[in-house]
Design a protein around this motif. Structure first.
Motif, PDB file in Angstrom:
ATOM      1  N   THR A 103       0.978  -1.251   0.063  1.00  0.00           N
ATOM      2  CA  THR A 103      -0.192   0.069  -0.033  1.00  0.00           C
ATOM      3  C   THR A 103       0.766   1.260  -0.037  1.00  0.00           C
ATOM      4  O   THR A 103       1.719   1.177   0.849  1.00  0.00           O
ATOM      5  N   SER A 158      -5.604  -3.683  -6.275  1.00  0.00           N
ATOM      6  CA  SER A 158      -6.395  -4.416  -5.416  1.00  0.00           C
ATOM      7  C   SER A 158      -7.405  -3.526  -4.633  1.00  0.00           C
ATOM      8  O   SER A 158      -8.435  -4.133  -3.978  1.00  0.00           O
ATOM      9  N   ALA A 159      -7.031  -2.241  -4.062  1.00  0.00           N
ATOM     10  CA  ALA A 159      -7.708  -1.615  -3.593  1.00  0.00           C
ATOM     11  C   ALA A 159      -7.267  -0.047  -3.639  1.00  0.00           C
ATOM     12  O   ALA A 159      -6.095   0.236  -4.100  1.00  0.00           O
ATOM     13  N   THR A 171     -13.036   3.660   0.564  1.00  0.00           N
ATOM     14  CA  THR A 171     -12.229   2.838   0.156  1.00  0.00           C
ATOM     15  C   THR A 171     -12.931   1.785  -0.637  1.00  0.00           C
ATOM     16  O   THR A 171     -14.127   1.484  -0.379  1.00  0.00           O
ATOM     17  N   SER A 173     -12.432  -1.921  -2.903  1.00  0.00           N
ATOM     18  CA  SER A 173     -11.282  -3.014  -3.134  1.00  0.00           C
ATOM     19  C   SER A 173     -12.109  -3.976  -3.996  1.00  0.00           C
ATOM     20  O   SER A 173     -13.361  -4.219  -4.273  1.00  0.00           O
TER      21      SER A 173
END
Length: 448
Positions: A103, A158-159, A171, A173
């Protein structure tokens, strides 16, 4: 600093105290993109250092765009009102070895992330030709890289975290948000301000790079699939002259059983005996190492070295994504235009990209090859050429690169992006008043 600039910056500081202005452009010189072909429509430019500052700026303004590494050649990131920069938000937040994800803050570039990721034993699946572009910007525009089994850069997402027009933090995902997520990743800057991205990673790997010269066009025509499948990543460079492809760049895994065997001849092309630039007449000093010298993935997948910042200017770029089944016909269609293209071209590059499921990706539900043009910086000439090229490629339902120069009509874009109506509705959900829209989006996505 002249009086006008001083007054403007002072007023901006008083109006938005949560934002620190970026003073890099405090001269009379206009703010431009990387290549210098586009002069932006405002000098109101702010740098956020945190999520709270980004939220504060979004709440305080009715119209704005995020400006990243400025590598787009068209006006997709332009604004007549306000620019927000997240370049100062460039931290690696966390690596999750079990989930195989990393991240990062949105302002980080691939060149910043890759060495740190590699030092911890991990890698990304793909990289673009230049490592200097921001991760958020590259993913938002469907920027790609190469490899018949490799999806574009956005397929690693992926997010993502973004600030909506209301200043809320959302957020999304792949695991939890399904179609909404797939609509948001290649978001073209229309949904919100991306502040954080989570990427899938894999164990680090080593690569070798070889270059071959003068691949006959007939060999490309007869063996295109075998050429593209010969290694992890393959790029063909051509000036469309002399019935040949000037150079073949082969980026191969070192692992036994997958390594490319560098024979002296490759489908009629000859193995280079020295490092080459994609434009053979130019110095290869700033290109990634060739001649089969092994190195980490991030020092072989790009064409240009991480430590080298390309100089701005002196080129324009266009690129078209062609469904894989039409690859040879499309390449030959451009080759027939060689006499028109040649005088204005620096070099073209042909690559392959795997299909994906991201709504506004040029590779949505179709594996593609891309035909890229690096032009001399002569927009009057290029602007006349692009409709000619697009007309020849139209039967193949090609999709232009979102961040490069094209003249494809909004009606054509609507016909080749089946999810465009749903994308418009998704944009309106997060930005009902059009805070993040600009002329590019109004023209090409929202129909005026």
């Amino acid at each position: 600093m002249n009086k006008r600039t001083f007054i403007k910056l002072t007023s901006a500081m008083l109006a938005a105290p949560v934002i620190s202005p970026l003073f890099a452009w405090m001269s009379d010189e206009k703010l431009k993109n990387w290549a210098g072909n586009l002069e932006y429509s405002t000098e109101n430019f702010y740098s956020a250092n945190s999520l709270d500052q980004a939220r504060g700026f979004v709440k305080a303004h009715s119209r704005l765009k995020v400006l990243g590494t400025r590598h787009c050649f068209n006006d997709i990131a332009d604004s007549k009102n306000e620019f927000l920069s997240l370049r100062a938000m460039d931290k690696l937040i966390g690596l999750d070895p079990q989930a195989r994800t990393v991240t990062v803050e949105a302002g980080i570039s691939y060149g910043q992330l890759a060495p740190s990721l590699d030092s911890q034993g991990f890698a990304l699946h793909n990289l673009a030709s230049l490592p200097h572009i921001s991760i958020a910007g590259a993913c938002s525009t469907g920027t790609h890289g190469s490899g018949i089994k490799n999806g574009n850069l956005s397929t690693a997402v992926s997010a993502l975290e973004m600030v909506t027009a209301a200043g809320d933090v959302v957020t999304l995902s792949r695991q939890n948000d399904g179609e909404t997520f797939r609509g948001a990743v290649v978001g073209l800057g229309a949904l919100g301000v991306i502040t954080k991205v989570t990427l899938a990673v894999q164990p680090t790997f080593m690569m070798r790079q070889y270059v071959y010269e003068n691949l006959p066009l007939t060999q490309m025509k007869d063996h295109f699939d075998a050429i593209e499948a010969s290694a992890y990543s393959v790029s063909l460079f051509t000036d469309w002259q002399k019935q040949r492809l000037n150079e073949v760049w082969i980026k191969s895994l070192v692992e036994e059983g997958q390594a490319f065997k560098a024979t002296p001849e490759f489908f009629g092309a000859k193995l280079a005996t020295r490092n080459l630039h994609p434009i053979a007449e130019l110095s290869a000093e700033n290109c990634t190492e060739q001649m089969g010298v092994p190195g980490p993935w991030y020092e072989r997948l790009p064409h240009f070295r991480m430590g080298f910042t390309p100089s701005a200017g002196k080129e324009l770029q266009s690129e078209y994504f062609v469904p894989r089944q039409h690859a040879i016909d499309a390449i030959l269609a451009v080759e027939r235009l060689r006499d028109q293209v040649g005088p204005h071209l620096m070099i073209s590059e042909i690559r392959a990209i795997a299909a994906d499921d991201l709504w506004m990706s040029p590779c949505y539900k179709q594996p593609c090859i891309t035909i890229h043009f690096t032009w001399k910086q002569d927009w009057p000439a290029v602007s006349k050429l692009l409709p000619v090229i697009e007309r020849e490629l139209a039967p193949f339902k090609v999709r232009p690169h979102w961040g490069k120069l094209f003249t494809t009509s909004p009606a054509q874009l609507k016909s080749i992006y089946e999810k465009l109506p749903e994308f418009v509705q998704l944009s309106k959900k997060y930005d009902p008043q059009g805070k993040f829209r600009n002329e590019f989006l109004n023209r090409n996505i929202f129909g005026g």
